[in-house]
Design an enzyme around this catalytic site. Structure first.
Site, PDB file in Angstrom:
ATOM      1  N   GLY A 182       0.736  -1.045   0.037  1.00 48.93           N
ATOM      2  CA  GLY A 182       0.173   0.036   0.014  1.00 48.93           C
ATOM      3  C   GLY A 182       0.794   1.088  -0.005  1.00 48.93           C
ATOM      4  O   GLY A 182       0.416   2.244   0.470  1.00 48.93           O
ATOM      5  N   LEU A 217     -10.659  -7.781 -12.442  1.00 51.58           N
ATOM      6  CA  LEU A 217     -12.011  -7.353 -12.209  1.00 51.58           C
ATOM      7  C   LEU A 217     -12.918  -7.940 -13.451  1.00 51.58           C
ATOM      8  O   LEU A 217     -12.329  -7.846 -14.631  1.00 51.58           O
ATOM      9  CB  LEU A 217     -12.077  -6.067 -11.856  1.00 51.58           C
ATOM     10  CG  LEU A 217     -11.599  -5.410 -10.661  1.00 51.58           C
ATOM     11  CD1 LEU A 217     -11.539  -3.985 -10.625  1.00 51.58           C
ATOM     12  CD2 LEU A 217     -12.657  -5.882  -9.450  1.00 51.58           C
ATOM     13  N   ASN A 264      -6.522   2.939 -12.383  1.00 50.70           N
ATOM     14  CA  ASN A 264      -5.372   2.269 -12.078  1.00 50.70           C
ATOM     15  C   ASN A 264      -3.999   2.648 -12.183  1.00 50.70           C
ATOM     16  O   ASN A 264      -3.899   3.567 -12.928  1.00 50.70           O
ATOM     17  CB  ASN A 264      -5.467   0.976 -12.776  1.00 50.70           C
ATOM     18  CG  ASN A 264      -4.341  -0.151 -12.341  1.00 50.70           C
ATOM     19  OD1 ASN A 264      -4.227  -0.429 -11.321  1.00 50.70           O
ATOM     20  ND2 ASN A 264      -3.812  -0.662 -13.440  1.00 50.70           N
ATOM     21  N   HIS A 291      -0.129   1.683 -13.099  1.00 50.03           N
ATOM     22  CA  HIS A 291       0.799   0.459 -13.890  1.00 50.03           C
ATOM     23  C   HIS A 291       2.202   1.102 -13.785  1.00 50.03           C
ATOM     24  O   HIS A 291       2.508   2.088 -14.411  1.00 50.03           O
ATOM     25  CB  HIS A 291       0.050   0.185 -15.029  1.00 50.03           C
ATOM     26  CG  HIS A 291       0.813  -0.994 -15.763  1.00 50.03           C
ATOM     27  ND1 HIS A 291       0.643  -2.428 -15.210  1.00 50.03           N
ATOM     28  CD2 HIS A 291       1.899  -1.076 -16.701  1.00 50.03           C
ATOM     29  CE1 HIS A 291       1.501  -3.194 -15.905  1.00 50.03           C
ATOM     30  NE2 HIS A 291       2.270  -2.440 -16.916  1.00 50.03           N
ATOM     31  N   ASP A 307      -4.860  -3.530 -18.177  1.00 51.22           N
ATOM     32  CA  ASP A 307      -3.619  -2.643 -18.542  1.00 51.22           C
ATOM     33  C   ASP A 307      -4.216  -1.772 -19.847  1.00 51.22           C
ATOM     34  O   ASP A 307      -3.458  -1.067 -20.525  1.00 51.22           O
ATOM     35  CB  ASP A 307      -2.295  -2.954 -18.523  1.00 51.22           C
ATOM     36  CG  ASP A 307      -1.860  -3.843 -17.206  1.00 51.22           C
ATOM     37  OD1 ASP A 307      -2.709  -3.327 -16.026  1.00 51.22           O
ATOM     38  OD2 ASP A 307      -1.231  -4.439 -17.160  1.00 51.22           O
TER      39      ASP A 307
END
Ligand code: GRF
Length: 218
Positions: A15, A96, A110, A112, A148
């Protein structure tokens, strides 16, 4: 408080990106608040970071569900219950379902660790080194069904340096991730980010004019 963007963060591990988002949201005037952190892993260290910051946490174990659809439905329900407007994936190591991704279209982002569309998937650092690229980096993007994929909001670049290995490169990229993710969140929360024809346009986004050339030639 009322016009703050309510953010949910999904994690599976340490995290550090969550921490960067927590720190950004703690700045006076930052237009977003993290209202819920969900982990699919019981002992993800990110849960402790959230608790320390007084943020509600929830563990939703993927093993407890018969299908990915049921797991995603539980996440969806928890996000809705907390009134979440935007979901940030931050080291969330589950794919997901299309149903979930489409339901949260343009409200799901997101980070990446590559300059997408290069090096999708895992092990991005070693693959960048093996490919001999001279510049690597990270990307914050809206999530689409394909892994992605999705409109790019912010990218940050780092040079590959002599003697780099996967760990050194990862550490250098991670530093940029911690700048890029809060920046993307702020731009979205300020209403400056629009998606048209699968391309992001940032209103009044002052572009960085700094260019990175590697090797420098000096
Ligand atoms: C980061 O490298 C991020 O780019 C990738 O997963 C990693 C998560 O790290 N999606 P952390 O849990 O935020 O420290």
């Amino acid at each position: 408080m009322t016009d703050m963007l309510k953010v949910g963060v999904l994690i599976s591990g340490r995290g550090t990106n969550l921490q960067a988002l927590i720190d950004a949201c703690a700045q006076p005037g930052f237009p977003a608040i993290i209202s819920l952190v969900i982990s699919n892993v019981d002992d993800a260290y990110g849960l402790q970071r959230a608790e320390k910051a007084g943020i509600a946490t929830k563990i939703i174990r993927h093993q407890s569900f018969d299908s990915r659809a049921d797991f995603d439905a539980a996440i969806d329900a928890a996000l809705k219950k907390s009134g979440i407007n935007l979901v940030c994936l931050a080291g969330f190591m589950r794919l997901l379902t299309g149903e979930f991704v489409n339901a949260w279209q343009d409200r799901l982002i997101n980070i990446h660790p590559s300059l997408l569309p290069a090096f999708k998937g895992l092990d991005t650092y070693q693959r960048a080194l093996d490919a001999g690229v001279k510049i690597a980096g990270c990307t914050v993007h809206f999530v689409r069904v394909e892994m992605d994929e999705g409109p790019i909001i912010v990218q940050a670049a780092v040079p590959i340096l002599p003697g780099d290995d996967s760990d050194r490169l990862a550490a250098r990229i991670l530093e940029k991730e911690h700048i890029a993710y809060p920046l993307a969140l702020r731009l979205i929360a300020e209403g400056k980010v629009a998606v048209a024809d699968e391309v992001v346009r940032v209103d009044n986004g002052a572009p960085s004019t700094e260019s990175l050339i590697n090797p420098s030639g000096d």
